[in-house]
Design a protein around this motif. Structure first.
Motif, PDB file in Angstrom:
ATOM      1  N   GLY A 170      37.669   0.172  24.720  1.00  0.00           N
ATOM      2  CA  GLY A 170      38.578   0.990  23.921  1.00  0.00           C
ATOM      3  C   GLY A 170      40.021   0.552  24.027  1.00  0.00           C
ATOM      4  O   GLY A 170      40.724   0.463  23.021  1.00  0.00           O
ATOM      5  N   SER A 213      37.240  -1.194  18.567  1.00  0.00           N
ATOM      6  CA  SER A 213      38.009  -0.599  19.664  1.00  0.00           C
ATOM      7  C   SER A 213      38.426   0.829  19.297  1.00  0.00           C
ATOM      8  O   SER A 213      38.386   1.739  20.128  1.00  0.00           O
ATOM      9  CB  SER A 213      39.237  -1.446  19.976  1.00  0.00           C
ATOM     10  N   PHE A 214      38.793   1.035  18.042  1.00  0.00           N
ATOM     11  CA  PHE A 214      39.186   2.368  17.586  1.00  0.00           C
ATOM     12  C   PHE A 214      38.011   3.334  17.704  1.00  0.00           C
ATOM     13  O   PHE A 214      38.162   4.469  18.166  1.00  0.00           O
ATOM     14  CB  PHE A 214      39.667   2.281  16.130  1.00  0.00           C
ATOM     15  N   TRP A 215      36.813   2.875  17.328  1.00  0.00           N
ATOM     16  CA  TRP A 215      35.636   3.747  17.410  1.00  0.00           C
ATOM     17  C   TRP A 215      35.353   4.135  18.858  1.00  0.00           C
ATOM     18  O   TRP A 215      35.120   5.302  19.175  1.00  0.00           O
ATOM     19  CB  TRP A 215      34.405   3.075  16.784  1.00  0.00           C
ATOM     20  N   PHE A 216      35.392   3.151  19.771  1.00  0.00           N
ATOM     21  CA  PHE A 216      35.142   3.478  21.177  1.00  0.00           C
ATOM     22  C   PHE A 216      36.205   4.428  21.711  1.00  0.00           C
ATOM     23  O   PHE A 216      35.895   5.372  22.427  1.00  0.00           O
ATOM     24  CB  PHE A 216      35.080   2.210  22.038  1.00  0.00           C
ATOM     25  N   ALA A 217      37.469   4.203  21.335  1.00  0.00           N
ATOM     26  CA  ALA A 217      38.551   5.002  21.894  1.00  0.00           C
ATOM     27  C   ALA A 217      38.561   6.428  21.340  1.00  0.00           C
ATOM     28  O   ALA A 217      39.016   7.351  22.000  1.00  0.00           O
ATOM     29  CB  ALA A 217      39.894   4.332  21.622  1.00  0.00           C
ATOM     30  N   GLN A 218      38.049   6.641  20.121  1.00  0.00           N
ATOM     31  CA  GLN A 218      38.140   7.978  19.534  1.00  0.00           C
ATOM     32  C   GLN A 218      36.784   8.662  19.346  1.00  0.00           C
ATOM     33  O   GLN A 218      36.741   9.840  18.993  1.00  0.00           O
ATOM     34  CB  GLN A 218      38.893   7.928  18.197  1.00  0.00           C
ATOM     35  N   LEU A 241      34.849   1.486  10.894  1.00  0.00           N
ATOM     36  CA  LEU A 241      35.995   1.540  11.801  1.00  0.00           C
ATOM     37  C   LEU A 241      36.083   0.286  12.658  1.00  0.00           C
ATOM     38  O   LEU A 241      35.057  -0.309  12.984  1.00  0.00           O
ATOM     39  CB  LEU A 241      35.858   2.751  12.735  1.00  0.00           C
ATOM     40  N   PRO A 242      37.310  -0.113  13.051  1.00  0.00           N
ATOM     41  CA  PRO A 242      37.431  -1.183  14.042  1.00  0.00           C
ATOM     42  C   PRO A 242      36.736  -0.741  15.328  1.00  0.00           C
ATOM     43  O   PRO A 242      36.817   0.422  15.723  1.00  0.00           O
ATOM     44  CB  PRO A 242      38.945  -1.304  14.258  1.00  0.00           C
TER      45      PRO A 242
END
Lengths: 593, 111
Positions: free
Chosen positions: B59, B77-82, B74-75
Motif C-alpha cells: 500500500g 497500491s491505492f486499492w491495497f491502501a484503501q 484502481l491502481p
C-alpha cells in the motif's frame, strides 16, 4: 417545522428512549459488573460494542470528507484505524483477558510490581481519554444543532444527561449493551445513503464493488486533471511518503494502546472469546471503513460533476455569504447546494461572473470569511463534513433517512464518549483510589467512588464540549501518539519479554511520553501557546501526527536496555507472565450455572 | 457455558500446571509450555508478516512502483491502501482465532 426536523425529533427520541431502557435493564450492583460487565459479554456482542466504542463522531461524520479531499493519503486513517486491531488480537487482548482484572493500569502495576508504574499508566489513561472525549461531546452538540436546530450547548447537556444515566447505573455492563444498540443504529445510518448514492452514480448497490470495478474512479481522475488537480488516486500529494508511514504506524499502535479499547477485552467470558471479539470488532468496523473511501470518491465526483454542469440562476445577498441558487441543464434546481450554503458549510463566489461555479485547486476565500474571495481561480469552499451529511439529499432520499443519519452521528458520538468516560473514571476510582490510596476500601465504597467519578468525568467532558479549548481538534493526534508511546510498549513487553522489569517499564514509558508530548507541543506551539510560528516544523520529516511512532520506538529501546542492565523481576512475576500466556484458567468458578 | 474452570490463581503459575493435569492425559512441564509458546510466536510472526506486506509494503512503500498495475479499475497500491489491506486484516484475525483453537486443543490448554 420542516419534515426533516420532525422526523429527526422522532427518530432521535426513539433511539434515546431505547438507550435509556437498555441502561436501566442492565444496572449493576458490584464492581465486577461496573468495571468489566461481570465478564459475561459474548464475543459477537463485545465486537459490536468495541466497534461503536471505537468509531467516533469523527469516523462517522468527518472521515469520508477528509479522504475525499486527501485522495490516496486518506489511507493514513483507513489503515491506521483498522490495522491496530490485528495487533490487539495477536499481541494484547488474549493475554490481558487471561490476566483478568479491570484496567490497563491494573496490568502495568501488577506486572511491573510497582505503584509508580501503575500511577504513570493511570495518568496516561486520563490524559489520553480526556483529549479525546472533549471532541466527542462537541460532536454531540454539533449534530444536535445541525439537525434538530438546538443550540450546541443544549445538545451537549442532553448528551451528558443520557450518558450519565446509563453509565452511572450500569457501568461497563450498561455501556456495553447500549453500545451494541448504538452500533446497529450507526451502521444502518451510514450504509443506506452510501448504497443509495452508489446506485445513483454507478447502478451497483455494493459500494465496495462499484468503487473498485466501475469506471467512476477513472472518470474522477480524468476530470481532476482537467480542472488542474492531480489524479485522485495519486499517492503522497499532501504529505511525504515518510510522514504517511509514520502517521499510519502511530495511529495503528495508538489504537492498540487506547485504554477504552483495551478494557473492552476484559469483559469477555474466556480468552478464546477475547480473540474472536477482536475479529468481530474489526469486521464491524471494516463495514464502515471500506464504505468510507467509496463515499469519498462518489461524493467528490458528484460535487465536481454537478458544478460543471449547473449554472447560476439567482444570487441572494446574505449577511455572511451570498447564496447561489444553481440549476441543472434541464432547469431543475440543485436544492442540496442551496440548503447547505445556508449552514455555512458550503460557499460559492462567482469571481469571474461567467454564471458558472468553478472548483479549482487553492483556497476560494480568505479563511472562513465568505465575503472576501481570494485572487485564486477556485470559487468553492466546502467543509469536509458535508460529504457525509449532504449525501442523503444529493441522492434525494426521504426525510426519514436524513433523520437516521442524525441519529447515527449521535450514536457514534455517545458510544465513544461513554467508553472514554468509563476508562477515565476507572483510572481514578479503581487504580488511584482503590489500588494505590485505599486498598482497604469496601465494595460499597468502591461502587460509590466509581459512580461519583463517572459523574465528575461527565461534567468535565461537558464543560470542554461547551467551551472547547481552541486547540482540541488540532491535538486529537496527541491521544494516539501518547497511547502509542506509553501503554502499548509497556503491555507488549510485559507479556512477551519475561526479563522486562520495573525500572525498564518506568524509564521506557517516561521517555516515550515526555518525548512525544514535547515534540507535539513544539510542533503545535502556534495553536497551543500562540507563538507566531511553530517552534519546530517537523522531526526529521515526521509531523506531530506521526511523532508517536518515534516515541513508541524510544519506549521499546529504553525499556529493553534498562531491563537488561538491572535485576530481573522476581520469580512470582515470571510465573505471572507464564500464566497469562496460557488460556486455561481464565474463567471464574461461579456456583451452579 | 463451558464447564471447565480451574481456580483462577492469578500471579502464580499454578493454573497452567493445573490445566495440564486435567484428565490425566498429559503432564504439564516447562518444556511443553515452551513448545506451546513457540508455536504461538511462530504463528504471530507469519500473520504479522502478511499484515505488514498488505498494508505497509504493497500500500505505502511500493505506492509509486505499483501505481501502474491495476486491480479492477484502481491502481494496485491505492486499492491495497484503501480497501484490500482492511479485508486482509479481518481475515488475519479470524485465521489466528481458528489456528489458536487448534493449537490450544493440541496442547490441552483450551478452556
Amino acid at each position: 417545522m420542516s419534515d426533516v426536523q420532525l422526523w429527526t425529533y422522532i427518530v432521535v427520541a426513539i433511539t434515546f428512549a431505547f438507550y435509556i431502557w437498555i441502561g436501566y435493564t442492565n444496572r449493576v450492583r458490584d464492581t465486577k459488573g461496573f468495571y468489566v460487565a461481570g465478564q459475561g459479554v459474548p464475543a459477537v456482542a463485545n465486537g459490536a460494542a468495541t466497534a461503536a466504542d471505537w468509531m467516533s463522531a469523527a469516523s462517522f461524520i468527518s472521515m469520508a470528507g477528509l479522504i475525499s479531499t486527501m485522495g490516496f493519503d486518506g489511507a493514513i486513517y483507513l489503515l491506521g484505524w483498522t490495522g491496530g486491531y490485528v495487533l490487539l488480537a495477536l499481541l494484547l487482548a488474549p493475554y490481558l483477558r487471561k490476566f483478568g482484572k479491570y484496567t490497563v493500569p491494573d496490568f502495568v502495576g501488577d506486572r511491573y510490581y510497582s505503584q509508580t508504574a501503575r500511577l504513570i499508566a493511570a495518568i496516561a489513561t486520563i490524559v489520553v481519554s480526556l483529549t479525546y472525549v472533549a471532541g466527542q461531546m462537541r460532536g454531540v452538540g454539533i449534530v444536535f444543532s445541525r439537525f434538530v436546530g438546538l443550540p450546541i450547548e443544549w445538545g451537549v447537556v442532553v448528551g451528558m444527561a443520557i450518558v450519565a444515566f446509563f453509565a452511572m447505573l450500569g457501568g461497563m455492563k450498561g455501556i456495553t449493551w447500549t453500545q451494541v444498540a448504538q452500533y446497529a443504529v450507526l451502521i444502518v445510518a451510514y450504509l443506506i445513503p452510501a448504497v443509495a448514492i452508489g446506485v445513483v452514480l454507478t447502478g451497483n448497490p455494493i459500494p465496495q464493488l462499484s468503487f473498485t470495478f466501475s469506471d467512476i474512479v477513472p472518470r474522477l481522475n480524468a476530470v481532476q486533471i482537467d480542472l488542474g488537480f492531480k489524479e485522485y488516486t495519486q499517492p503522497f500529494q499532501g504529505k511525504t511518503q515518510l510522514d504517511v508511514l509514520a502517521i499510519t504506524i502511530a495511529l495503528m499502535v495508538g489504537t492498540a494502546g487506547l485504554p477504552h479499547v483495551i478494557t473492552r477485552f476484559y469483559t469477555t467470558p474466556t480468552v478464546r472469546a477475547a480473540r474472536y471479539s477482536a475479529g468481530w470488532a474489526l469486521l464491524f468496523i471494516a463495514l464502515l471503513y471500506t464504505t468510507a473511501p467509496a463515499i469519498a470518491a462518489f461524493a467528490r465526483y458528484n460535487l465536481i460533476d454537478t458544478l460543471q454542469n449547473a449554472t447560476v440562476a439567482n444570487v441572494i445577498e446574505g449577511e455572511k455569504q451570498n447564496i447561489y441558487e444553481l440549476v441543472y441543464p434541464d432547469g431543475t434546481p440543485v436544492t442540496w447546494a442551496t440548503s447547505w450554503q445556508r449552514t455555512g458549510l458550503l460557499a460559492f463566489y462567482d469571481k469571474n461572473g461567467d454564471g458558472k461555479i468553478e472548483l479549482r485547486p487553492g483556497a476560494a476565500f480568505q479563511g472562513r470569511n465568505f465575503k472576501a474571495p481570494t485572487d485564486g481561480p477556485n470559487e468553492v469552499f466546502f467543509d469536509n463534513d458535508i460529504i457525509v451529511l449532504a449525501n442523503p439529499e444529493i441522492a434525494q432520499l426521504a426525510p426519514i433517512v436524513i433523520a437516521l443519519v442524525a441519529a447515527g452521528g449521535l450514536a457514534a458520538a455517545l458510544s465513544t464518549a461513554s467508553g472514554l468516560l468509563l476508562a477515565m473514571s476507572s483510572a481514578v476510582s479503581h487504580d488511584i483510589y482503590y489500588r494505590i490510596l485505599r486498598p482497604t476500601a469496601t465494595e460499597r465504597q468502591r461502587m460509590i467512588a466509581g459512580r461519583t467519578m463517572i459523574l465528575i468525568a461527565i461534567l468535565f467532558a461537558g464543560y470542554f464540549g461547551i467551551n472547547p479549548p481552541g486547540f482540541v481538534s488540532q491535538v486529537v493526534a496527541m491521544a494516539f501518539g501518547l497511547a502509542a508511546a506509553s501503554n502499548f510498549p509497556a503491555i507488549l513487553l510485559g507479556i512477551f519479554d519475561k526479563r522486562a522489569n520495573t525500572a525498564g517499564a518506568i524509564w521506557g514509558m517516561s521517555v516515550g511520553l515526555v518525548f512525544t508530548l514535547v515534540m507535539i507541543l513544539m510542533m503545535k506551539s502556534n495553536v497551543i501557546f500562540g507563538t507566531p510560528a511553530p517552534l519546530l516544523n517537523d522531526f526529521m520529516g515526521i509531523s506531530a501526527e506521526g511523532i508517536g511512532a518515534i516515541g513508541m520506538i524510544l519506549n521499546f529501546v529504553v525499556a529493553f536496555v534498562v531491563s537488561r542492565m538491572t535485576a530481573p523481576p522476581p520469580q512470582e512475576i515470571q510465573e505471572l507472565v507464564e500464566s497469562v500466556r496460557i488460556p486455561r484458567g481464565a474463567q471464574v468458578v461461579e456456583g451452579a450455572h | 457455558m463451558t464447564k471447565l474452570a480451574t481456580p483462577p490463581k492469578k500471579s502464580s503459575g499454578k493454573d497452567a500446571q493445573g490445566g495440564g493435569r486435567r484428565g490425566g492425559r498429559q503432564e504439564w512441564s516447562p518444556e511443553k509450555a515452551n513448545a506451546y509458546w513457540k508455536r504461538n510466536l511462530r504463528l504471530i510472526g507469519v500473520l504479522l508478516t502478511i499484515w505488514f506486506v498488505v498494508s505497509y509494503l504493497l500500500g505505502l512503500i511500493l505506492a509509486n512502483a505499483l501505481y501502474g498495475v491495476r486491480i479492477g479499475q484502481l491502481p494496485m497500491s491505492f486499492w491495497f491502501a484503501q480497501q484490500g489491506a482492511i479485508f486482509v486484516f479481518v481475515i488475519l484475525i479470524f485465521v489466528y482465532c481458528w489456528l489458536m483453537d487448534r493449537i490450544d486443543k493440541e496442547f490441552d490448554v483450551h478452556e
